[in-house]
Design a protein around this motif. Structure first.
Motif, mmCIF file in Angstrom:
data_model
loop_
_atom_site.group_PDB
_atom_site.id
_atom_site.type_symbol
_atom_site.label_atom_id
_atom_site.label_comp_id
_atom_site.label_asym_id
_atom_site.label_seq_id
_atom_site.Cartn_x
_atom_site.Cartn_y
_atom_site.Cartn_z
ATOM 1 N N SER A 39 2.676 -1.156 0.228
ATOM 2 C CA SER A 39 3.151 -0.684 -1.069
ATOM 3 C C SER A 39 4.269 0.353 -0.967
ATOM 4 C CB SER A 39 1.991 -0.097 -1.879
ATOM 5 O OG SER A 39 1.401 0.987 -1.182
ATOM 6 N N ASN A 40 4.597 0.773 0.262
ATOM 7 C CA ASN A 40 5.724 1.695 0.470
ATOM 8 C C ASN A 40 6.114 1.694 1.941
ATOM 9 O OD1 ASN A 40 4.171 3.852 1.938
ATOM 10 N ND2 ASN A 40 3.097 3.976 -0.028
ATOM 11 N N GLY A 41 7.170 2.430 2.262
ATOM 12 C CA GLY A 41 7.681 2.430 3.625
ATOM 13 C C GLY A 41 6.720 2.981 4.653
ATOM 14 N N LEU A 42 5.996 4.048 4.294
ATOM 15 C CA LEU A 42 5.049 4.641 5.242
ATOM 16 C C LEU A 42 3.940 3.657 5.602
ATOM 17 C CD1 LEU A 42 4.622 8.304 3.905
ATOM 18 C CD2 LEU A 42 5.715 7.581 6.034
ATOM 19 N N GLU A 43 3.412 3.005 4.593
ATOM 20 C CA GLU A 43 2.361 2.017 4.824
ATOM 21 C C GLU A 43 2.895 0.844 5.637
ATOM 22 O OE1 GLU A 43 -0.507 -0.913 2.172
ATOM 23 O OE2 GLU A 43 0.267 0.924 1.248
ATOM 24 N N ALA A 44 4.136 0.464 5.373
ATOM 25 C CA ALA A 44 4.752 -0.651 6.100
ATOM 26 C C ALA A 44 4.923 -0.319 7.583
ATOM 27 C CB ALA A 44 6.100 -0.991 5.477
ATOM 28 N N LEU A 45 5.337 0.902 7.885
ATOM 29 C CA LEU A 45 5.490 1.307 9.283
ATOM 30 C C LEU A 45 4.156 1.257 10.019
ATOM 31 C CD1 LEU A 45 7.984 4.316 8.993
ATOM 32 C CD2 LEU A 45 8.469 2.022 9.874
ATOM 33 N N GLU A 46 3.075 1.634 9.342
ATOM 34 C CA GLU A 46 1.750 1.552 9.944
ATOM 35 C C GLU A 46 1.384 0.101 10.234
ATOM 36 O OE1 GLU A 46 -0.578 3.846 11.010
ATOM 37 O OE2 GLU A 46 1.161 5.170 10.832
ATOM 38 N N LYS A 47 1.698 -0.792 9.293
ATOM 39 C CA LYS A 47 1.388 -2.218 9.488
ATOM 40 C C LYS A 47 2.135 -2.776 10.698
ATOM 41 C CE LYS A 47 -1.486 -2.955 6.092
ATOM 42 N NZ LYS A 47 -1.207 -3.670 4.864
ATOM 43 N N ILE A 57 10.528 -8.366 4.070
ATOM 44 C CA ILE A 57 11.079 -8.395 2.716
ATOM 45 C C ILE A 57 10.687 -7.071 2.073
ATOM 46 C CG2 ILE A 57 11.106 -9.564 0.476
ATOM 47 C CD1 ILE A 57 10.121 -12.096 1.929
ATOM 48 N N THR A 58 11.665 -6.273 1.646
ATOM 49 C CA THR A 58 11.327 -4.955 1.129
ATOM 50 C C THR A 58 12.081 -4.595 -0.147
ATOM 51 O OG1 THR A 58 11.183 -2.590 1.666
ATOM 52 C CG2 THR A 58 13.045 -3.798 2.590
ATOM 53 N N ASP A 59 11.391 -3.877 -1.003
ATOM 54 C CA ASP A 59 11.997 -3.261 -2.178
ATOM 55 C C ASP A 59 12.732 -2.000 -1.692
ATOM 56 O OD1 ASP A 59 12.659 -2.660 -4.765
ATOM 57 O OD2 ASP A 59 10.659 -1.978 -5.348
ATOM 58 N N LEU A 60 13.521 -1.389 -2.560
ATOM 59 C CA LEU A 60 14.223 -0.154 -2.200
ATOM 60 C C LEU A 60 13.575 1.070 -2.841
ATOM 61 C CD1 LEU A 60 18.020 -1.096 -2.278
ATOM 62 C CD2 LEU A 60 16.504 -0.916 -0.316
ATOM 63 N N HIS A 61 13.373 1.030 -4.146
ATOM 64 C CA HIS A 61 12.873 2.192 -4.887
ATOM 65 C C HIS A 61 11.349 2.194 -4.844
ATOM 66 C CE1 HIS A 61 13.311 5.523 -7.627
ATOM 67 N NE2 HIS A 61 12.420 4.984 -8.458
ATOM 68 N N ASP A 64 6.786 7.806 -1.744
ATOM 69 C CA ASP A 64 6.444 8.268 -0.384
ATOM 70 C C ASP A 64 7.565 8.018 0.626
ATOM 71 O OD1 ASP A 64 3.926 9.149 -1.276
ATOM 72 O OD2 ASP A 64 3.084 7.159 -0.998
ATOM 73 N N MET A 65 7.969 6.791 0.800
ATOM 74 C CA MET A 65 9.141 6.473 1.635
ATOM 75 C C MET A 65 9.833 5.274 1.025
ATOM 76 S SD MET A 65 9.488 5.269 5.647
ATOM 77 C CE MET A 65 9.067 6.860 6.378
ATOM 78 N N ASP A 66 11.089 5.450 0.593
ATOM 79 C CA ASP A 66 11.783 4.339 -0.058
ATOM 80 C C ASP A 66 12.273 3.312 0.959
ATOM 81 O OD1 ASP A 66 14.200 5.226 1.068
ATOM 82 O OD2 ASP A 66 14.885 6.197 -0.757
ATOM 83 N N GLY A 67 12.831 2.223 0.444
ATOM 84 C CA GLY A 67 13.236 1.123 1.305
ATOM 85 C C GLY A 67 14.347 1.465 2.270
ATOM 86 N N LYS A 72 15.846 2.320 7.911
ATOM 87 C CA LYS A 72 16.409 3.185 8.961
ATOM 88 C C LYS A 72 15.410 3.363 10.098
ATOM 89 C CE LYS A 72 19.552 6.028 6.145
ATOM 90 N NZ LYS A 72 19.785 7.390 5.594
ATOM 91 N N LYS A 73 14.135 3.593 9.733
ATOM 92 C CA LYS A 73 13.094 3.784 10.750
ATOM 93 C C LYS A 73 12.893 2.508 11.574
ATOM 94 C CE LYS A 73 11.715 8.024 9.835
ATOM 95 N NZ LYS A 73 11.804 9.122 10.848
ATOM 96 N N VAL A 74 12.894 1.370 10.907
ATOM 97 C CA VAL A 74 12.734 0.098 11.605
ATOM 98 C C VAL A 74 13.880 -0.116 12.583
ATOM 99 C CG1 VAL A 74 12.735 -2.415 11.343
ATOM 100 C CG2 VAL A 74 11.390 -1.008 9.774
ATOM 101 N N ARG A 75 15.101 0.150 12.136
ATOM 102 C CA ARG A 75 16.281 -0.082 12.964
ATOM 103 C C ARG A 75 16.378 0.875 14.156
ATOM 104 N NH1 ARG A 75 16.628 -4.798 12.117
ATOM 105 N NH2 ARG A 75 17.893 -5.725 10.473
ATOM 106 N N GLU A 76 15.666 1.986 14.116
ATOM 107 C CA GLU A 76 15.651 2.888 15.267
ATOM 108 C C GLU A 76 15.001 2.218 16.475
ATOM 109 O OE1 GLU A 76 13.698 6.492 14.173
ATOM 110 O OE2 GLU A 76 15.249 7.100 12.738
#
Length: 225
Positions: A39-47, A57-61, A64-67, A72-76
């Motif tokens: 449901s947000n970027g933080l949760e997605a990083l955990e997954k 596939i991600t939304d932007l707005h 907690d952490m936007d798209g 940016k975190k994924v691309r690191e």
């Protein structure tokens, strides 16, 4: 010609609006191999710590952490994974933030199923380059992704769970350096990675692989030759 289809894809779907997320995930489950949701970027990083996604596939707005920050975190750590942005926001603020982040598709909500499938099919070729059943290695070695098996001259070489995770992470980062942080997150996960444990794993794995196949970049990480 791509050697994979939509039915082979593993997708992470990130969307804060529950109705949109649930409906989209429910539909995608009939189209692709596996779908995880966040449901947000933080949760997605955990997954992503435990789920090997071929495509995001991600939304932007999002709260907690936007798209944008999430991407940016994924691309690191992963320069190659395919990312589709699906959003109602088309402002210059968001568009400029995505420049140089290697986004495959930018879809404007509401997105029809037809448009979504078109975007997925567009990504297939690039995904196919890294998602292969057999990875050919030097000197008669190969790695079977499906069986998680290292093979040399048709003979299987036993690998431990950490050796499999380590080797597959190197392959996923084939054109990049695999950092110590990535190794901690994806191989050791919730257990602390000590220097001795890392050196021991690499030493044992090198004995099973072609000579000089794993290269250490001191203070940075590892890559394959």
């Amino acid at each position: 010609m791509s050697n994979i289809t939509l039915k082979d894809l593993n997708i992470l779907f990130v969307e804060d609006e529950d109705i949109i997320r649930q409906k989209s995930v429910s539909t995608l489950k009939y189209i692709v191999a596996n779908v995880k949701e966040a449901s947000n970027g933080l949760e997605a990083l955990e997954k992503l710590k435990t789920f090997c996604a071929d495509l995001i596939i991600t939304d932007l707005h999002m709260p907690d952490m936007d798209g944008v920050e999430f991407i940016k975190k994924v691309r690191e750590h992963n320069k190659n994974i395919c990312i589709i942005v699906q959003t109602a926001y088309t402002t210059e603020k968001y568009l400029l933030s995505l420049i140089d982040m290697h986004i495959e598709k930018y879809l404007i909500k509401p997105t029809s199923l037809e448009k979504l499938i078109e975007a997925l099919e567009y990504c297939i070729d690039s995904i196919s380059d890294s998602k292969i059943s057999y990875k050919k290695l030097p000197n008669g070695y190969e790695y079977d992704w499906n069986q998680k098996s290292l093979i040399h001259n048709k003979k299987s070489i036993a690998l431990t769970k950490k050796e499999i995770l380590f080797l597959e992470l190197l392959f996923k980062n084939i054109n990049n350096i695999t950092t110590y942080e990535e190794l901690q997150n994806e191989v050791w996960q919730d257990v602390v990675m000590t220097d001795n444990a890392l050196r021991s794993l690499v030493r044992n794995l090198r004995k099973k692989l072609p000579k000089d196949f794993i290269i250490n970049l001191s203070g940075v990480g590892y890559k394959v030759s």
